[in-house]
Design an enzyme around this catalytic site. Structure first.
Site, mmCIF file in Angstrom:
data_model
loop_
_atom_site.group_PDB
_atom_site.id
_atom_site.type_symbol
_atom_site.label_atom_id
_atom_site.label_comp_id
_atom_site.label_asym_id
_atom_site.label_seq_id
_atom_site.Cartn_x
_atom_site.Cartn_y
_atom_site.Cartn_z
ATOM 1 N N ASP A 145 0.842 -1.201 0.000
ATOM 2 C CA ASP A 145 0.000 0.000 0.000
ATOM 3 C C ASP A 145 0.878 1.253 0.000
ATOM 4 O OD1 ASP A 145 -2.450 -1.309 -0.073
ATOM 5 O OD2 ASP A 145 -2.544 -1.530 2.111
ATOM 6 N N GLY A 146 2.020 1.168 0.675
ATOM 7 C CA GLY A 146 2.962 2.305 0.692
ATOM 8 C C GLY A 146 3.433 2.638 -0.721
ATOM 9 N N ASN B 265 -4.207 8.986 1.620
ATOM 10 C CA ASN B 265 -4.488 8.425 2.955
ATOM 11 C C ASN B 265 -4.874 9.499 3.961
ATOM 12 O OD1 ASN B 265 -4.185 5.695 2.647
ATOM 13 N ND2 ASN B 265 -2.160 5.568 3.580
ATOM 14 N N ALA C 224 -3.252 12.207 20.656
ATOM 15 C CA ALA C 224 -2.936 12.493 22.063
ATOM 16 C C ALA C 224 -3.250 13.935 22.470
ATOM 17 C CB ALA C 224 -1.468 12.161 22.355
HETATM 18 P P1 NAP Z 1 5.457 2.728 6.626
HETATM 19 O O1 NAP Z 1 5.625 3.253 7.999
HETATM 20 O O2 NAP Z 1 6.570 2.016 5.958
HETATM 21 O O3 NAP Z 1 4.154 1.775 6.529
HETATM 22 C C1 NAP Z 1 2.975 2.056 7.121
HETATM 23 C C2 NAP Z 1 2.024 0.850 7.041
HETATM 24 O O4 NAP Z 1 0.737 1.377 6.660
HETATM 25 C C3 NAP Z 1 2.380 -0.221 6.020
HETATM 26 O O5 NAP Z 1 2.144 -1.488 6.609
HETATM 27 C C4 NAP Z 1 1.391 0.013 4.889
HETATM 28 O O6 NAP Z 1 1.050 -1.156 4.168
HETATM 29 C C5 NAP Z 1 0.191 0.491 5.668
HETATM 30 N N1 NAP Z 1 -0.793 1.259 4.897
HETATM 31 C C6 NAP Z 1 -0.606 2.243 3.998
HETATM 32 N N2 NAP Z 1 -1.778 2.688 3.531
HETATM 33 C C7 NAP Z 1 -2.734 1.950 4.150
HETATM 34 C C8 NAP Z 1 -4.143 1.936 4.102
HETATM 35 N N3 NAP Z 1 -4.806 2.802 3.333
HETATM 36 N N4 NAP Z 1 -4.810 1.089 4.911
HETATM 37 C C9 NAP Z 1 -4.159 0.223 5.712
HETATM 38 N N5 NAP Z 1 -2.814 0.173 5.812
HETATM 39 C C10 NAP Z 1 -2.121 1.046 5.035
HETATM 40 O O7 NAP Z 1 5.064 3.992 5.719
HETATM 41 P P2 NAP Z 1 4.696 4.085 4.206
HETATM 42 O O8 NAP Z 1 4.694 2.735 3.575
HETATM 43 O O9 NAP Z 1 5.485 5.179 3.601
HETATM 44 O O10 NAP Z 1 3.181 4.577 4.346
HETATM 45 C C11 NAP Z 1 2.843 5.844 4.855
HETATM 46 C C12 NAP Z 1 1.593 5.621 5.649
HETATM 47 O O11 NAP Z 1 1.969 5.066 6.892
HETATM 48 C C13 NAP Z 1 0.855 6.865 6.028
HETATM 49 O O12 NAP Z 1 -0.037 7.272 5.011
HETATM 50 C C14 NAP Z 1 0.147 6.450 7.290
HETATM 51 O O13 NAP Z 1 -1.180 6.047 7.044
HETATM 52 C C15 NAP Z 1 0.919 5.262 7.785
HETATM 53 N N6 NAP Z 1 1.389 5.519 9.137
HETATM 54 C C16 NAP Z 1 0.812 4.824 10.139
HETATM 55 C C17 NAP Z 1 1.174 5.076 11.454
HETATM 56 C C18 NAP Z 1 0.489 4.313 12.531
HETATM 57 O O14 NAP Z 1 -0.375 3.473 12.211
HETATM 58 N N7 NAP Z 1 0.820 4.575 13.796
HETATM 59 C C19 NAP Z 1 2.129 6.046 11.755
HETATM 60 C C20 NAP Z 1 2.706 6.753 10.707
HETATM 61 C C21 NAP Z 1 2.310 6.480 9.387
HETATM 62 P P3 NAP Z 1 2.063 -1.942 3.204
HETATM 63 O O15 NAP Z 1 2.913 -2.774 4.108
HETATM 64 O O16 NAP Z 1 1.151 -2.737 2.346
HETATM 65 O O17 NAP Z 1 2.845 -0.928 2.419
#
Ligand code: NAP
Length: 265
Positions: A45-46, A124, A187
């Site tokens: 998804d990333g 996102n 938070a």
């Molecule tokens: P990353 O930190 O390497 O991966 C973030 C995770 O989010 C990966 O497992 C990715 O899936 C998953 N993801 C991305 N879009 C999603 C969606 N629409 N629904 C469910 N899971 C999803 O960062 P990145 O790959 O560059 O992705 C950036 C995204 O990370 C941001 O848009 C944000 O949503 C997410 N993020 C989440 C948190 C948290 O949950 N605490 C914190 C910061 C950022 P894949 O493994 O399939 O790529």
């Protein structure tokens, strides 16, 4: 049909990308890095977030397909061993068969700084966080003051982004056919002096919110996977964009099945 492939860069994704090009050549698809009809994202998804931002200026004329090299994702319908099957369906599409297109709402952002304005889209979510200390921001909804926020930050997510960062913040999972944006707190400080809503808010497409910076602060704005440090923020307007992002659904993969696969199975 013109296509482009964007891969995650790891060995498996690069190899799959090469396989895809070879098969595409055999099936008569044309590689076009500038004006593709279909962008294939290979990785996770990333990787789709990267693909979206690479073609952000062509969102209304480009459709996306995701191939996952690990587990099936929210933007990735196809597994790595299914590329020949995907290619046959793309060939039929090129020959006139019309697949289903799923169009998802995205977020329009207008970031106003003392040094200039940036207007962009996110797939996102958008977040505002502090680099050093508590974020202090006023949240207005439809030009009326709603609350004064103090805490780690604010996340504004699209329906398809609701399963990502938003979900970790306790936000609700929203079906992407619902045109809305969700505001979730990161938070927040809540005590006798400071008060925020405490729950996430879902705004319909005809509403907007403005987040005003209420002190001089070093902020980090994130737009999907991108981070932008800002020290002169005035405000950010968030609303459901007029444009939508399109995904080609060569076969059904219902949203609630994705949710179940991702979080429950
Ligand atoms: P990353 O930190 O390497 O991966 C973030 C995770 O989010 C990966 O497992 C990715 O899936 C998953 N993801 C991305 N879009 C999603 C969606 N629409 N629904 C469910 N899971 C999803 O960062 P990145 O790959 O560059 O992705 C950036 C995204 O990370 C941001 O848009 C944000 O949503 C997410 N993020 C989440 C948190 C948290 O949950 N605490 C914190 C910061 C950022 P894949 O493994 O399939 O790529």
């Amino acid at each position: 049909m013109k296509y482009y492939v964007l891969d995650r860069g790891d060995e498996l994704s690069v190899n799959l990308s090469q396989t895809f090009h070879k098969l595409a050549f055999e099936h008569g698809l044309r590689l076009d890095a500038e004006y593709p009809d279909i962008v294939v994202s290979i990785g996770g998804d990333g990787t789709m977030l990267h693909a979206f931002h690479t073609f952000i200026d062509r969102i209304s004329t480009t459709a996306f397909v995701g191939v996952h090299t690990g587990h099936l994702g929210f933007y990735a319908d196809w597994k790595s061993d299914e590329i020949p099957q995907l290619m046959s369906l793309m060939e039929s599409h090129a020959n006139g068969e019309r697949p289903r297109i799923a169009s998802y709402p995205i977020i329009q952002l207008d970031i106003i700084k003392k040094s200039g304005t940036l207007s962009t889209l996110c797939l996102n979510e958008f977040t505002i966080k502090s680099v050093d200390g508590t974020v202090m921001a006023q949240v207005d909804i439809n030009d009326q003051m709603f609350e004064m926020f103090r805490g780690d930050g604010i996340c504004v997510s699209s329906p398809s982004g609701s399963t990502a960062y938003n979900k970790s913040l306790g936000g609700t999972v929203v079906h992407p056919s619902i045109e809305a944006l969700q505001i979730s707190e990161i938070a927040s400080i809540n005590n006798r002096v400071f008060r925020t809503m405490g729950s996430s808010l879902l705004l319909p497409a005809h509403h907007h919110c403005d987040i005003y910076s209420r002190k001089e602060q070093n902020l980090m704005l994130t737009i999907d996977h991108l981070s932008i440090p800002v020290n002169d923020l005035i405000s950010v307007r968030c609303q459901v964009a007029e444009q939508k992002v399109s995904f080609v659904r060569y076969r059904p993969f219902p949203f609630w099945t994705r949710v179940r696969n991702a979080f429950l199975d």
